[in-house]
Design an enzyme around this catalytic site. Sequence first.
Site, PDB file in Angstrom:
ATOM      1  N   LYS A  75     -14.129  65.671  32.352  1.00  0.00           N
ATOM      2  CA  LYS A  75     -15.160  64.715  31.935  1.00  0.00           C
ATOM      3  C   LYS A  75     -15.383  63.570  32.928  1.00  0.00           C
ATOM      4  O   LYS A  75     -16.478  63.018  32.999  1.00  0.00           O
ATOM      5  CB  LYS A  75     -14.799  64.126  30.562  1.00  0.00           C
ATOM      6  CG  LYS A  75     -14.999  65.105  29.412  1.00  0.00           C
ATOM      7  CD  LYS A  75     -14.724  64.432  28.086  1.00  0.00           C
ATOM      8  CE  LYS A  75     -14.753  65.444  26.961  1.00  0.00           C
ATOM      9  NZ  LYS A  75     -14.517  64.839  25.650  1.00  0.00           N
ATOM     10  N   ASP A 126     -19.879  61.684  23.020  1.00  0.00           N
ATOM     11  CA  ASP A 126     -18.666  61.482  22.220  1.00  0.00           C
ATOM     12  C   ASP A 126     -18.711  60.162  21.462  1.00  0.00           C
ATOM     13  O   ASP A 126     -18.364  60.083  20.284  1.00  0.00           O
ATOM     14  CB  ASP A 126     -17.421  61.482  23.119  1.00  0.00           C
ATOM     15  CG  ASP A 126     -17.076  62.880  23.613  1.00  0.00           C
ATOM     16  OD1 ASP A 126     -17.377  63.854  22.891  1.00  0.00           O
ATOM     17  OD2 ASP A 126     -16.509  63.008  24.711  1.00  0.00           O
ATOM     18  N   THR A 131       1.716  55.097  27.248  1.00  0.00           N
ATOM     19  CA  THR A 131       1.990  54.520  28.568  1.00  0.00           C
ATOM     20  C   THR A 131       1.272  53.178  28.656  1.00  0.00           C
ATOM     21  O   THR A 131       0.037  53.117  28.716  1.00  0.00           O
ATOM     22  CB  THR A 131       1.470  55.467  29.677  1.00  0.00           C
ATOM     23  OG1 THR A 131       1.960  56.775  29.381  1.00  0.00           O
ATOM     24  CG2 THR A 131       1.914  55.040  31.042  1.00  0.00           C
TER      25      THR A 131
END
Length: 522
Positions: free
Chosen positions: A319, A355, A403
């Site tokens: 993407k 999205d 993370t």
Amino acid sequence: MICIPITSPTNKEALTAIKRSCRFADFIELRMDLIGGGILAELISAIRLNSISIKIIVTCRKKEEAVAVRRNAHSECVVRNTREKRELLKEAIELGADFIDIELAEGSKVINELKSLCAGKGGKTNIIVSCHNLKETPALFELKKIFKQCAKFKPAVVKIVTMAKNVDDNLITLDLIAFAKERSQKIISLCMGEKGGISRAVSPLMGNFLSFATLGRGGQSAPGQFTVHDMNKFKELFGTRHHLSLASALSLRKSPAKNFVLLGNPVGHSLSPLMHNAALQKMGIEENYSACCIQDIGQAIEGIKGFNIRGASVTIPFKVAVMEYLDDIDDDALAIGAVNTIINDGGRLKGYNTDWLGLILTLKKSMTLRNKTFAIIGAGGTARAAAYGIIKEGGLPIIVNRTQEKGKILAAKFNCPSFPLSEISRIKADCLINTTSVGMYPQCDKSPVNSEVLAGYKYVMDVIYNPLKTKLLTNAEKQGCKIFSGLDMFVNQGAEQIRIWTGKEPPIALMKKVILKRLIAK
Ligand code: ATR
């Protein structure tokens, strides 16, 4: 409007060139990096004496550009350091030049200083913020980024000039003129070089602020410049009547593109083919949607052009990587930094992101987003789309990622807080959204957060749609939260893809039905 650059190697010759140019020019650009021993005050007053209507631009390019021109002319260029350049432009303001050209690369401190100096002198001198790429023409989305950086200074004119490596590059710079026009920003956008002639000839018709032309061959200030005579001939040839059809005629349209593909790796479990083929069939579109597991996104993009494919979905892990191969990128996708939809418009590929819309439409059905807080788990492409959409709707995202560093980077992009996932219990928000793949089939017994954490949220959404009710959602329901599965988001983003590809309204209920049927049958 024609701008004649004065590039003579000495002050004396420059004065002669000015005299000759004043008969033909609307603008005269004094290239102080090329005029050896150029005395600005003398040159400006020579132009004013000849004509009061000609606008004067004072420019002092960096060495590489001057050298690129002088290499052909076998003479020296004038090298000035940043301080000397700034002093020269200040002098130009003092002398009442109509424009000074300052490169974006000089930095905001210098640009703002010169801007306020112009304002202090009553605004007689205007600023052109320019950017030159002597090597190539970057993709349109890159040029749009540069345009926005230049436009941020609110200059009178933005100037972006690139090197054409192929004829298609002309179309990119012409597209940029339309982009600037939509934003009411005056622009000079064109390609240099042998292959950039089309942009030089056509850009005046598309609304370019001015066109550069020389009096005679050999006086070019940049490679590929035409003479005044040539430019007038083009004007005659094209005439205003031909304006509108010209740009489209240039893009050499092929026969209509057909069919759709999903590009990703892996794609074997994707339900997009099922959903899109059902929709296309219902809409009476006799075309196919098929999944392609690919290794190289660049080659896949070439394939779309070569096979004249009408549209594509892009999924993990391409993407972001796909963006550099596209001719244009929609503003939302650009701001998100990811593309999941491509449309092929006569061989030119434009990227979109659906999205964010899929997610926002799903939430909006059951809640208002304005002033609500959203804990977003994950910092990948889906999290980016979620944060973008939430901010667009007036909500406040909080990035929560395994993370911490990655979470911080995303949070900085959207100017919102971030936490490591291990500290999720410290967060208080209205809605929790999982954008990670934790809990996706076949690892259905996993959840990204403990059940107790969920009691603090009114709404919980999972972008996963397989299984329909993930462990996260099952736990959330037990804690009394209103839950949203990823199914509606998946259908909504797919529906928006069909709108982009076909311009028609997709059968959303049917699309949801076929997916539900498949998931329940499992
Ligand atoms: P997408 O584009 O679909 O969002 P992605 O870019 O691969 O996918 O991002 C997935 C996100 O899910 C990442 O933020 C990842 O966290 P890290 O940044 O720590 O890698 C998160 N993620 C994936 N597996 C996870 C797990 N088991 N627990 C917590 N977070 C996970």
